[in-house]
Design a protein around this motif. Structure first.
Motif, mmCIF file in Angstrom:
data_model
loop_
_atom_site.group_PDB
_atom_site.id
_atom_site.type_symbol
_atom_site.label_atom_id
_atom_site.label_comp_id
_atom_site.label_asym_id
_atom_site.label_seq_id
_atom_site.Cartn_x
_atom_site.Cartn_y
_atom_site.Cartn_z
ATOM 1 N N PHE A 77 0.816 -1.213 0.000
ATOM 2 C CA PHE A 77 0.000 0.000 0.000
ATOM 3 C C PHE A 77 0.853 1.268 0.000
ATOM 4 C CE2 PHE A 77 -2.905 3.261 1.328
ATOM 5 C CZ PHE A 77 -4.124 2.865 0.795
ATOM 6 N N ALA A 78 1.832 1.311 0.888
ATOM 7 C CA ALA A 78 2.660 2.519 0.992
ATOM 8 C C ALA A 78 3.423 2.773 -0.301
ATOM 9 C CB ALA A 78 3.625 2.392 2.161
ATOM 10 N N ALA A 79 3.973 1.704 -0.876
ATOM 11 C CA ALA A 79 4.724 1.862 -2.116
ATOM 12 C C ALA A 79 3.815 2.300 -3.246
ATOM 13 C CB ALA A 79 5.424 0.555 -2.478
ATOM 14 N N ALA A 80 2.609 1.728 -3.317
ATOM 15 C CA ALA A 80 1.678 2.083 -4.379
ATOM 16 C C ALA A 80 1.228 3.534 -4.264
ATOM 17 C CB ALA A 80 0.468 1.148 -4.349
ATOM 18 N N LYS A 81 0.935 3.975 -3.039
ATOM 19 C CA LYS A 81 0.483 5.354 -2.846
ATOM 20 C C LYS A 81 1.573 6.367 -3.169
ATOM 21 C CE LYS A 81 -2.467 7.359 -0.905
ATOM 22 N NZ LYS A 81 -3.466 8.293 -1.472
ATOM 23 N N GLY A 82 2.818 6.002 -2.907
ATOM 24 C CA GLY A 82 3.906 6.955 -3.098
ATOM 25 C C GLY A 82 4.571 6.892 -4.448
ATOM 26 N N SER A 83 4.111 5.974 -5.319
ATOM 27 C CA SER A 83 4.827 5.765 -6.574
ATOM 28 C C SER A 83 4.249 6.524 -7.758
ATOM 29 C CB SER A 83 4.855 4.270 -6.913
ATOM 30 O OG SER A 83 3.542 3.801 -7.203
ATOM 31 N N ALA A 84 3.137 7.214 -7.573
ATOM 32 C CA ALA A 84 2.573 7.984 -8.690
ATOM 33 C C ALA A 84 3.634 8.921 -9.254
ATOM 34 C CB ALA A 84 1.358 8.779 -8.223
ATOM 35 N N GLY A 85 3.641 9.058 -10.570
ATOM 36 C CA GLY A 85 4.683 9.828 -11.225
ATOM 37 C C GLY A 85 4.818 11.245 -10.714
ATOM 38 N N TRP A 86 3.698 11.899 -10.407
ATOM 39 C CA TRP A 86 3.784 13.294 -9.952
ATOM 40 C C TRP A 86 4.423 13.374 -8.566
ATOM 41 C CZ3 TRP A 86 1.168 15.067 -5.610
ATOM 42 C CH2 TRP A 86 0.129 14.263 -5.128
ATOM 43 N N LYS A 87 4.192 12.351 -7.727
ATOM 44 C CA LYS A 87 4.834 12.335 -6.414
ATOM 45 C C LYS A 87 6.326 12.058 -6.551
ATOM 46 C CE LYS A 87 0.801 10.921 -3.720
ATOM 47 N NZ LYS A 87 0.237 9.935 -2.778
ATOM 48 N N ARG A 88 6.674 11.175 -7.479
ATOM 49 C CA ARG A 88 8.079 10.867 -7.698
ATOM 50 C C ARG A 88 8.828 12.093 -8.216
ATOM 51 N NH1 ARG A 88 8.887 5.183 -8.558
ATOM 52 N NH2 ARG A 88 10.972 5.654 -9.369
ATOM 53 N N ALA A 89 8.176 12.882 -9.057
ATOM 54 C CA ALA A 89 8.826 14.078 -9.598
ATOM 55 C C ALA A 89 9.166 15.058 -8.486
ATOM 56 C CB ALA A 89 7.927 14.743 -10.642
ATOM 57 N N ILE A 90 8.227 15.254 -7.553
ATOM 58 C CA ILE A 90 8.483 16.152 -6.426
ATOM 59 C C ILE A 90 9.595 15.596 -5.542
ATOM 60 C CG2 ILE A 90 7.505 17.048 -4.283
ATOM 61 C CD1 ILE A 90 4.871 17.416 -5.707
ATOM 62 N N ALA A 91 9.534 14.279 -5.274
ATOM 63 C CA ALA A 91 10.553 13.663 -4.427
ATOM 64 C C ALA A 91 11.937 13.785 -5.054
ATOM 65 C CB ALA A 91 10.214 12.190 -4.187
ATOM 66 N N VAL B 249 8.299 11.858 -23.699
ATOM 67 C CA VAL B 249 7.443 11.986 -22.521
ATOM 68 C C VAL B 249 8.306 12.455 -21.358
ATOM 69 C CG1 VAL B 249 5.889 10.813 -20.928
ATOM 70 C CG2 VAL B 249 5.947 10.148 -23.341
ATOM 71 N N GLY B 250 7.978 13.593 -20.808
ATOM 72 C CA GLY B 250 8.792 14.161 -19.750
ATOM 73 C C GLY B 250 7.957 14.744 -18.635
ATOM 74 N N SER B 251 8.630 15.278 -17.631
ATOM 75 C CA SER B 251 7.949 15.903 -16.506
ATOM 76 C C SER B 251 8.822 17.001 -15.937
ATOM 77 C CB SER B 251 7.641 14.867 -15.414
ATOM 78 O OG SER B 251 8.842 14.360 -14.853
ATOM 79 N N PHE B 252 8.196 17.949 -15.291
ATOM 80 C CA PHE B 252 8.940 18.972 -14.569
ATOM 81 C C PHE B 252 8.069 19.536 -13.461
ATOM 82 C CE2 PHE B 252 6.714 21.433 -17.802
ATOM 83 C CZ PHE B 252 6.340 22.597 -17.154
ATOM 84 N N VAL B 253 8.707 20.188 -12.514
ATOM 85 C CA VAL B 253 8.017 20.792 -11.381
ATOM 86 C C VAL B 253 8.108 22.302 -11.494
ATOM 87 C CG1 VAL B 253 7.863 20.941 -8.861
ATOM 88 C CG2 VAL B 253 8.625 18.811 -9.947
ATOM 89 N N TYR B 254 6.965 22.953 -11.399
ATOM 90 C CA TYR B 254 6.926 24.424 -11.421
ATOM 91 C C TYR B 254 6.694 24.930 -10.005
ATOM 92 C CZ TYR B 254 5.353 29.191 -12.291
ATOM 93 O OH TYR B 254 5.221 30.562 -12.270
ATOM 94 N N ARG B 255 7.562 25.834 -9.574
ATOM 95 C CA ARG B 255 7.422 26.466 -8.259
ATOM 96 C C ARG B 255 7.446 27.978 -8.410
ATOM 97 N NH1 ARG B 255 9.035 23.832 -3.370
ATOM 98 N NH2 ARG B 255 9.652 21.655 -3.636
ATOM 99 N N SER B 256 6.655 28.649 -7.606
ATOM 100 C CA SER B 256 6.711 30.107 -7.595
ATOM 101 C C SER B 256 6.074 30.631 -6.319
ATOM 102 C CB SER B 256 5.988 30.702 -8.800
ATOM 103 O OG SER B 256 5.998 32.119 -8.744
ATOM 104 N N SER B 257 6.666 31.671 -5.751
ATOM 105 C CA SER B 257 6.098 32.285 -4.549
ATOM 106 C C SER B 257 5.130 33.410 -4.894
ATOM 107 C CB SER B 257 7.227 32.832 -3.662
ATOM 108 O OG SER B 257 8.010 33.773 -4.382
#
Length: 384
Positions: A225-239, A278-286
């Motif tokens: 369960f823990a691995a499945a919940k934490g493995s989504a691509g968007w969570k992995r990108a943040i991690a 196929v790629g991913s990125f994280v956008y941050r802004s204050s």
């Protein structure tokens, strides 16, 4: 020690993906297993359950109709599973969820039980494998901005097709990419590349008519369960971004690949996803964003963004605005309030094909609210 509990495989996937075909295939090829089945359907009459029961007279088949086992019928799911175990002998339980069910609540019901049920599923059952059957043809059409599914392919439902497709990929142990005979090979490669980004933990298997070796979906021991919940691509990108120490305030910096900007991707180095664009990125802004401009931007889907997920700081309110986008489907609204010690920044993960990262960053940067305040009432745009 041997676990004497009955293992459970849960099948998820949109209407028509091939779940019932898979059930029949497994019942016809059980090996030395005695399989019982619980079938869930949103309608008042479960045609699939009647068909399977007719074709498998000796099997235990339970019909749960007129609701979803991920929400209203959770207690019924556990009660029926326990009643099955009391009434007949079997050594494997197969659960087919409805076409719009969410896999996470079903998994939680089997691993934690429910507040209103006296049945403790952990005493008799062990969740073994979460399987998603993906309609490759439906996925191709839904996420191609220039295409539409044939008429009648999308019944009326509160859950958009794109949401169901993406969530099924993000939370599963085994992904059956089905109906491969209806999609060109190069498109299948693209679909698998997107799936690799969305759910990198899942084992992907191409199928036609849901024909798969039963050992790939039964008794796999893959569920965690823990691995499945934490493995989504968007969570992995943040991690990955946080592991790299990328924390660029105000410039939207983050983990990315293919732009020469110095970012990189630990989860998918030189993988098939990158090879197919196929790629991913994280956008941050204050900078707080204008709510009206943000709403218009989210609605203007160009086909390249398959998944966007995260939180946004908007001007004119202390509410945290959550964003969840799957292809053309987008949901955005308040999910809580910023606390006095919170890091009040927008943080959005984007996953897609041939993403124009520079353009997306520039457009989001241009949504920063003017000093005079937002151009729209946040409560009117995102009901607060």
């Amino acid at each position: 020690m041997t676990d004497a509990r009955i293992p459970v495989t849960v099948l998820s996937g949109y209407l028509g993906a091939g779940k019932t075909t898979l059930v029949n295939h497994l019942l016809s090829n059980p090996g030395d297993r005695r399989i019982a089945v619980i079938l869930n359907d949103m309608g008042e009459v479960n045609v699939d359950a009647e068909k399977i029961a007719r074709e498998n007279d000796e099997e235990g088949v339970v019909d749960l109709s007129n609701g979803c086992i991920c929400c209203r019928l959770q207690d019924d799911l556990l009660s029926e599973a326990a009643a099955l175990a009391d009434s007949r002998e079997f050594d494997y339980l197969l659960v087919e969820s409805s076409g719009i069910s969410e896999p996470v609540p079903i998994a939680r019901a089997f691993t934690e039980g429910t507040d209103d049920s006296d049945v403790d599923p952990r005493e008799r059952f062990r969740l073994d494998t979460m399987v998603t059957v993906l309609d490759a043809y439906g996925f191709w059409k839904e996420f191609d901005a220039g295409e539409t599914l044939p008429g009648g392919a999308q019944p009326e439902t509160d859950r958009p097709l794109a949401d169901v497709l993406v969530e099924g990929i993000e939370f599963c142990d085994v992904l059956l990419v089905n109906k491969t005979d209806m999609v060109p090979d190069d498109v299948l490669d693209r679909i698998e590349s997107v799936a690799e980004r969305l759910g990198p933990r899942a084992k992907r298997i191409r199928t036609t008519y849901s024909a798969v070796d039963p050992d790939e979906v039964l008794d796999t021991g893959r569920f965690d369960f823990a691995a499945a919940k934490g493995s989504a691509g968007w969570k992995r990108a943040i991690a990955d971004e946080e592991a790299d120490g990328h924390d660029h305030d105000g410039d939207g910096g983050g983990a990315h690949e293919g732009d020469g900007g110095g970012g990189h991707d630990h989860a998918h180095p030189e993988g098939a996803a990158a090879a197919h664009g196929v790629g991913s990125f994280v956008y941050r802004s204050s900078d707080p964003l204008d709510p009206g401009g943000l709403a218009e931007w989210l609605d203007d889907w160009d086909g390249s963004i398959v998944r966007a997920k995260g939180v946004v700081r908007v001007a004119g309110t202390d509410e945290v605005i959550g964003v969840s986008q799957a292809g053309p489907s987008v949901q955005a609204g308040p999910i809580g309030e910023w606390g006095p010690d919170d890091d009040r920044r927008t943080r959005l993960v984007f996953i897609g094909e041939d993403l124009d990262e520079a353009r997306i960053r520039e457009e989001l940067g241009g949504l920063a609210a003017d000093e005079g305040g937002p151009t729209a009432d946040p409560g009117a745009v995102f009901p607060i």
